[in-house]
Design an enzyme around this catalytic site. Structure first.
Site, mmCIF file in Angstrom:
data_model
loop_
_atom_site.group_PDB
_atom_site.id
_atom_site.type_symbol
_atom_site.label_atom_id
_atom_site.label_comp_id
_atom_site.label_asym_id
_atom_site.label_seq_id
_atom_site.Cartn_x
_atom_site.Cartn_y
_atom_site.Cartn_z
ATOM 1 C CE LYS A 130 0.685 2.009 3.283
ATOM 2 N NZ LYS A 130 1.950 2.604 3.809
ATOM 3 C CE1 TYR A 214 -1.291 0.090 7.717
ATOM 4 C CE2 TYR A 214 -0.190 2.124 7.074
ATOM 5 C CZ TYR A 214 -0.192 0.745 7.195
ATOM 6 O OH TYR A 214 0.899 0.026 6.791
#
Ligand code: NAD
Length: 361
Positions: A130, A214
């Site tokens: 990510k 996140y």
């Protein structure tokens, strides 16, 4: 024992096949371990590789690095053949290496698309870190390339495979908190100068791409909803040379279709714990250190129940669960729980957040 078709049919009808036919597991060779080629031997790769070694389903089968000596050291540690060490130029040669089934892309953000697409063209499955990419167009191109090559694409959202986060999701889905009303989440750190993370071309943007993602992703998995309205602010406070290209702070709110509202903060200017707190009509839950590798703590108070659970799991357990999941998908033809489309959704919301904050990406 030689069984005819008729014998087998009779034994099947009587439910006795297992007693007369040798078990498949005894005669079938074990599934081949999934061989990962790690691209970019930096910090996160240093967490991933020992985790893969802990699995029974996966192994490190190749390395891609610009530093041959470093790659040789790591290859010796993980039993990787020197002939399976590549550099960024000859990386496409992995196509001819049958030991490599998949790549793990652990490069700076803007390089994810190029190397994922090159891996797909080499007919290798892709586990990409990510954030998936630095633009929606790149994320779409990665998905298209993997589809065209019929290889799997998974984004390494390790919290999707981590037990404390999974328990929080389960409690919410079971209705333990009643109707969820609001979520708060933060994650940030005080960045040192000189990091590629401060270079817009490599990072795409500032803390939102790196750690704010996140909180964004957590609000989505905690609610199981997609945000329908986003508004944001961004700022730079420290004019000390670190933030000439990317923002220092981003604060954003999201409204979900059920009416749940979330407010999130991310920064590169302060050590801001990665956490979330979910408020429901019957109580609340909070996960401290929710996005780091160990010491996650789930606290909750709902309908007469109090929880305070410290997850003692240590690095590299998250990475191990993630690698095991992807290897299982490859070995058994399953779709990953965090496919490219999941990364693409976050890319779209990140773009909306920046737009709302008046930042061009
Ligand atoms: P890092 O700087 O430690 O490692 C990056 C690697 O890429 C290095 O080996 C470096 O040599 C190589 N590289 C190749 N070309 C480069 C270039 N032009 N500039 C800089 N480095 C180059 O970075 P990292 O912290 O390991 O992050 C790598 C990726 O992993 C990022 O996308 C990051 O968002 C992601 N990440 C994920 C997690 C997680 O928990 N899932 C945690 C940290 C980082």
């Amino acid at each position: 024992m030689n069984l005819t078709r008729r014998d087998l049919a009779r034994l099947t009808a009587l439910g006795l096949v297992a007693r007369f036919v040798p078990s498949l597991s005894a005669s079938t060779p074990a599934t081949k371990k999934t061989g990962y080629c790690v691209i970019g031997l930096g910090r996160i790769a240093g967490h991933f590789m020992p985790a893969v070694r802990n699995t029974t389903t996966s192994l490190i089968a190749g390395l891609v690095s610009g530093h041959r000596d470093k790659a040789e050291r790591i290859a010796a540690e993980y039993g990787v053949s020197p002939s399976s060490i590549y550099n960024y130029e000859n990386f496409g040669d992995i196509a001819r290496n049958p030991a490599i089934d998949a790549v793990y892309v652990a490069l700076p953000n803007s390089m994810h698309a190029e190397y994922s697409i090159r891996a797909a063209k080499a007919a290798k499955h892709v586990l990409c870190e990510k954030p998936m990419s630095t633009s929606v167009a790149d994320a779409e191109a990665m998905i298209a390339a993997c589809k065209a090559a019929r290889v799997k694409l998974m984004i390494a959202y390790r919290c999707h495979y981590e037990p404390t986060n999974l328990k929080a999701v389960q409690l919410i889905r079971q209705g333990a908190l009643g109707q969820v009303q609001a979520i708060e989440s933060t994650f940030g750190f005080n960045i040192a100068p000189g990091e590629w993370r401060l270079n817009k071309k490599l990072a795409g943007g500032g803390p939102l791409f790196d750690v704010g993602i996140y909180s964004l992703n957590a609000c989505r998995y905690l609610t199981s909803e997609e945000p329908e309205h986003i508004s944001a602010n961004a700022s730079i406070i420290d004019h000390d040379g670190r933030f000439n290209e990317v923002e220092e702070n981003v604060s954003w709110t999201m409204k979900f279709p059920s009416g749940i509202v979330a407010s999130c903060n991310t920064t590169y200017g302060a050590n801001m714990e990665g956490f979330y707190r979910v408020h429901g009509s019957k109580g609340w839950l909070q996960v401290d250190s929710a996005f780091v590798y160990q010491g996650l703590r789930l606290r909750a108070d709902f309908a007469g129940t109090q929880l305070d659970e410290l997850n003692p799991a240590r690095d590299p357990s998250h990475f191990q669960a993630e690698a095991e999941h992807f290897s299982n998908c490859i070995q058994n033809g399953l779709e990953p729980k965090s496919p490219g489309e999941e990364g693409l959704r976050d890319m779209r919301y990140i773009t909306q957040i920046y737009r709302s904050a008046g930042i061009a990406i």
